[in-house]
Design a protein around this motif. Structure first.
Motif, PDB file in Angstrom:
ATOM      1  N   ASP A 146       0.835  -1.195   0.000  1.00 47.24           N
ATOM      2  CA  ASP A 146       0.000   0.000   0.000  1.00 47.24           C
ATOM      3  C   ASP A 146       0.876   1.254   0.000  1.00 47.24           C
ATOM      4  O   ASP A 146       1.997   1.224   0.489  1.00 47.24           O
ATOM      5  N   SER A 178     -17.016   4.398   1.285  1.00 50.62           N
ATOM      6  CA  SER A 178     -16.538   3.128   0.758  1.00 50.62           C
ATOM      7  C   SER A 178     -15.367   3.363  -0.195  1.00 50.62           C
ATOM      8  O   SER A 178     -15.418   4.262  -1.037  1.00 50.62           O
ATOM      9  N   GLY A 179     -14.318   2.581  -0.031  1.00 49.74           N
ATOM     10  CA  GLY A 179     -13.175   2.652  -0.939  1.00 49.74           C
ATOM     11  C   GLY A 179     -12.184   3.762  -0.616  1.00 49.74           C
ATOM     12  O   GLY A 179     -11.246   4.002  -1.376  1.00 49.74           O
ATOM     13  N   LYS A 182     -10.003   2.666   4.422  1.00 51.37           N
ATOM     14  CA  LYS A 182     -10.047   2.379   5.870  1.00 51.37           C
ATOM     15  C   LYS A 182      -9.337   1.056   6.169  1.00 51.37           C
ATOM     16  O   LYS A 182      -8.601   0.931   7.154  1.00 51.37           O
ATOM     17  N   GLU A 246     -17.341  -2.351   9.285  1.00 53.25           N
ATOM     18  CA  GLU A 246     -18.785  -1.996   9.299  1.00 53.25           C
ATOM     19  C   GLU A 246     -19.395  -2.301  10.670  1.00 53.25           C
ATOM     20  O   GLU A 246     -20.313  -3.108  10.814  1.00 53.25           O
ATOM     21  N   THR A 287     -18.799   3.130   7.453  1.00 55.68           N
ATOM     22  CA  THR A 287     -19.172   4.066   6.383  1.00 55.68           C
ATOM     23  C   THR A 287     -20.459   4.787   6.796  1.00 55.68           C
ATOM     24  O   THR A 287     -20.890   5.713   6.136  1.00 55.68           O
ATOM     25  N   LEU A 327      -1.147   7.874  -6.471  1.00 58.54           N
ATOM     26  CA  LEU A 327      -1.848   6.596  -6.334  1.00 58.54           C
ATOM     27  C   LEU A 327      -1.987   5.911  -7.703  1.00 58.54           C
ATOM     28  O   LEU A 327      -1.766   4.694  -7.824  1.00 58.54           O
ATOM     29  N   HIS A 330       1.231   4.447  -8.666  1.00 58.00           N
ATOM     30  CA  HIS A 330       1.470   3.270  -7.818  1.00 58.00           C
ATOM     31  C   HIS A 330       0.727   2.049  -8.391  1.00 58.00           C
ATOM     32  O   HIS A 330       1.300   0.972  -8.548  1.00 58.00           O
ATOM     33  N   THR A 438     -18.455  -4.693  -0.780  1.00 58.64           N
ATOM     34  CA  THR A 438     -19.217  -3.707  -1.561  1.00 58.64           C
ATOM     35  C   THR A 438     -20.403  -4.388  -2.242  1.00 58.64           C
ATOM     36  O   THR A 438     -21.523  -3.880  -2.237  1.00 58.64           O
ATOM     37  N   ARG A 441     -23.145  -4.995   0.122  1.00 58.25           N
ATOM     38  CA  ARG A 441     -23.943  -3.793   0.402  1.00 58.25           C
ATOM     39  C   ARG A 441     -24.890  -3.466  -0.740  1.00 58.25           C
ATOM     40  O   ARG A 441     -26.051  -3.155  -0.556  1.00 58.25           O
TER      41      ARG A 441
HETATM   42  N1  LIG Z   1      -3.073   4.183   0.080  1.00 49.93           N
HETATM   43  C1  LIG Z   1      -3.397   3.137  -0.662  1.00 49.93           C
HETATM   44  N2  LIG Z   1      -2.441   2.439  -1.304  1.00 49.93           N
HETATM   45  C2  LIG Z   1      -2.753   1.382  -2.085  1.00 49.93           C
HETATM   46  N3  LIG Z   1      -3.995   0.923  -2.265  1.00 49.93           N
HETATM   47  C3  LIG Z   1      -4.991   1.585  -1.650  1.00 49.93           C
HETATM   48  C4  LIG Z   1      -4.749   2.720  -0.822  1.00 49.93           C
HETATM   49  N4  LIG Z   1      -5.942   3.149  -0.329  1.00 49.93           N
HETATM   50  C5  LIG Z   1      -6.876   2.322  -0.825  1.00 49.93           C
HETATM   51  N5  LIG Z   1      -6.307   1.374  -1.611  1.00 49.93           N
HETATM   52  C6  LIG Z   1      -6.983   0.275  -2.302  1.00 49.93           C
HETATM   53  O1  LIG Z   1      -8.310   0.684  -2.581  1.00 49.93           O
HETATM   54  C7  LIG Z   1      -9.226  -0.362  -2.289  1.00 49.93           C
HETATM   55  C8  LIG Z   1     -10.207   0.115  -1.234  1.00 49.93           C
HETATM   56  O2  LIG Z   1      -9.511   0.306  -0.009  1.00 49.93           O
HETATM   57  P1  LIG Z   1     -10.114  -0.231   1.373  1.00 49.93           P
HETATM   58  O3  LIG Z   1     -10.712  -1.585   1.186  1.00 49.93           O
HETATM   59  O4  LIG Z   1      -9.081  -0.045   2.406  1.00 49.93           O
HETATM   60  O5  LIG Z   1     -11.285   0.838   1.531  1.00 49.93           O
HETATM   61  P2  LIG Z   1     -12.424   0.880   2.624  1.00 49.93           P
HETATM   62  O6  LIG Z   1     -12.576   2.303   2.997  1.00 49.93           O
HETATM   63  O7  LIG Z   1     -12.116  -0.088   3.730  1.00 49.93           O
HETATM   64  O8  LIG Z   1     -13.667   0.385   1.769  1.00 49.93           O
HETATM   65  P3  LIG Z   1     -15.029  -0.356   2.258  1.00 49.93           P
HETATM   66  O9  LIG Z   1     -15.676   0.574   3.258  1.00 49.93           O
HETATM   67  O10 LIG Z   1     -15.806  -0.475   0.998  1.00 49.93           O
HETATM   68  O11 LIG Z   1     -14.631  -1.664   2.855  1.00 49.93           O
HETATM   69  C9  LIG Z   1      -8.418  -1.558  -1.832  1.00 49.93           C
HETATM   70  O12 LIG Z   1      -8.219  -2.448  -2.910  1.00 49.93           O
HETATM   71  C10 LIG Z   1      -7.106  -0.944  -1.376  1.00 49.93           C
HETATM   72  O13 LIG Z   1      -6.045  -1.841  -1.521  1.00 49.93           O
END
Ligand SMILES: Nc1ncnc2c1ncn2[C@@H]1O[C@H](COP(=O)(O)OP(=O)(O)OP(=O)(O)O)[C@@H](O)[C@H]1O
Length: 449
Positions: A146, A178-179, A182, A246, A287, A327, A330, A438, A441
């Motif tokens: 990450d 979402s996404g 977190k 969640e 969320t 990002l 990356h 997701t 949901r």
């Molecule tokens: N800083 C980061 N570096 C690399 N990948 C990232 C980064 N932030 C988010 N991602 C990628 O984006 C996607 C969503 O991130 P994550 O699952 O952590 O979000 P979330 O807020 O927990 O979403 P949800 O509430 O839907 O579970 C994942 O595949 C994650 O690997």
């Protein structure tokens, strides 16, 4: 063993009614760095195993008038992950074999050399640590790279706070759409905490209210074997981190138990009266607006205060636009390497499109868009036509869909079709290019469950 590899240190329970054996074993194991408790009777052994989490139990073949062989299944019922080494007397190989058949992990013959004892215990501790590591790696597969730096003024203090809080035992609430990442921050806090145990993630909505209690808190197995013992995710996270994703999906009935876990670090398994201690660090994510849940009586106020004591709010991607390019780059590197594709950079026009887009699906959507672009681009430079983004405002071509329908209706129809043919929810999520959580949901929101 090479001196560069010190044996792992574990929690050991000695069960023996012979004081001199207990004292000599304790001395030998404490010198090796283990933390040792002793029990001189069956009742004491069971009480300790119920209340604490041990790695290894050295169980004597005879404890007073009781047989260690009878205590063994009771111990395994109380603590399914506990490694039990049966300690037998010379010439009692029959009992040793019987113990192995009954589920003991190893046996040791008394009298034994200090090194024999230390090696036998170290081997079991190491095996337990390896199991935890493998489980953690399986859970985190493919997500270890990450991007944990940011150019955004909204994200930098958040990352600083996450680093500062990581080595403490404090629980942390991660808030955001979402996404937004977190789960990524939860992984980072766990990695920066230096905890030896695993990161155990529980996505509460996908378990459903009935499965939550046994899965989370565990079950005390029945003696006749009709109810199998379940160690539970709290116990699996021992020495590590329990990430409750969640948290708003936690039913009212279980909220007092979570509050107790957060306040006193104790919990009880289903069918069990003995409180157990947890050394897991708790992280939670939401969320949902928790204040709204408190106001409408769906979340206990005391639990809310406890959860919200330290909270980190992840901004939507559109509000940290400085991070879009790093990002995207990356993800480009990640997917170009994974798929062996030629793409090396974004063209200026493509970058402008990425910057101008609203990113309703946040970082997850950016990741999916870049993955697709890398696959489609046969060149070194990604161009706007490789980016599957919603069209920019302007004259819009008539969609091919007939009869006219909203985007949401179209999405619902597509999700229903994929769910109908996919063998599992995971498979459907993979096909749709979204996370299982997701999809879960969306399925609920569209009334498809
Ligand atoms: N800083 C980061 N570096 C690399 N990948 C990232 C980064 N932030 C988010 N991602 C990628 O984006 C996607 C969503 O991130 P994550 O699952 O952590 O979000 P979330 O807020 O927990 O979403 P949800 O509430 O839907 O579970 C994942 O595949 C994650 O690997």
């Amino acid at each position: 063993m090479p001196p560069s590899l010190p044996p792992p240190q574990g929690r050991v329970l000695l069960v023996d009614d012979d004081r001199s054996i207990v004292d000599s074993f304790r001395l030998c194991l404490e010198e090796a760095g283990h933390r040792v408790d002793a029990a001189g009777s069956r009742a004491e052994a069971l009480a300790r195993a119920a209340a604490e989490s041990y790695d290894v139990c050295l169980l004597d073949r005879a404890i007073g008038s009781e047989s260690g062989l009878d205590v063994l299944p009771e111990l395994k019922r109380l603590a399914p992950d506990l490694a039990v080494i049966m300690v037998t007397a010379t010439g009692d190989t029959g009992a040793a074999l019987e113990a192995l058949r009954a589920g003991a992990d190893d046996y040791l013959v008394k009298p034994c050399l200090p090194d024999q004892l230390r090696i036998a215990v170290a081997r079991q501790v190491r095996t337990r640590r390896l199991h935890s590591r493998v489980a953690a790696l399986e859970r985190d597969r493919g997500t270890g790279d990450d991007l944990l730096t940011s150019r955004s003024w909204r994200m930098q203090p958040l990352l600083d706070s996450a680093r500062a809080v990581a080595p403490t035992d404090a629980s942390v609430l991660l808030r955001g759409g979402s996404g937004t990442g977190k789960g990524v921050i939860a992984r980072a806090i766990h990695a920066w905490s230096g905890r030896h145990g695993p990161l155990v993630t529980v996505h509460l909505p996908s378990l459903g209210p009935e499965r939550l209690e046994p899965e989370l808190f565990g079950v005390l197995g029945s003696l006749d074997g009709s109810t199998p013992a379940v160690s539970g995710q709290i116990s699996q996270a021992q020495g590590g981190t329990l990430f409750l994703d969640e948290i708003a999906a936690l039913p009212m009935a279980l909220q007092p138990q979570l509050l107790r876990l957060l306040q006193d670090r104790t919990y009880t398994r289903m069918g069990d009266a003995t409180p157990r201690r947890s050394e897991a660090r708790i992280l939670a994510a939401t969320t949902t607006d928790l204040e709204e849940l408190v106001a409408t009586g769906r979340l206990r106020r005391d639990l809310y205060y406890r959860l919200n004591a330290i909270s980190l709010s992840l901004p939507p991607l559109a509000e940290r636009a400085e991070d879009i390019e790093p990002l995207a780059t990356h993800f480009l590197r990640r997917y170009a390497a994974a798929y062996r594709r030629p793409a090396r950079s974004f063209g200026n026009a493509a970058l402008r499109r990425l910057q101008a887009y609203a990113w309703p699906g946040n970082v997850r959507e950016l990741q999916n868009v870049v993955e697709r672009a890398v696959i489609l681009c046969g060149d070194e430079r990604i161009a706007p036509q490789h980016l599957a983004l919603a069209p920019e405002p302007g004259p819009v071509a008539q969609p091919e869909v007939s009869p006219p329908m909203t985007l949401a209706a179209l999405e619902r129809r597509h999700i229903r079709a994929v769910l109908a043919r996919a063998p599992t929810l995971d498979a459907a999520a993979r096909e749709l290019g979204i996370d299982t959580s997701t999809l879960y949901r969306k399925r609920k929101a569209y009334g498809l469950d």
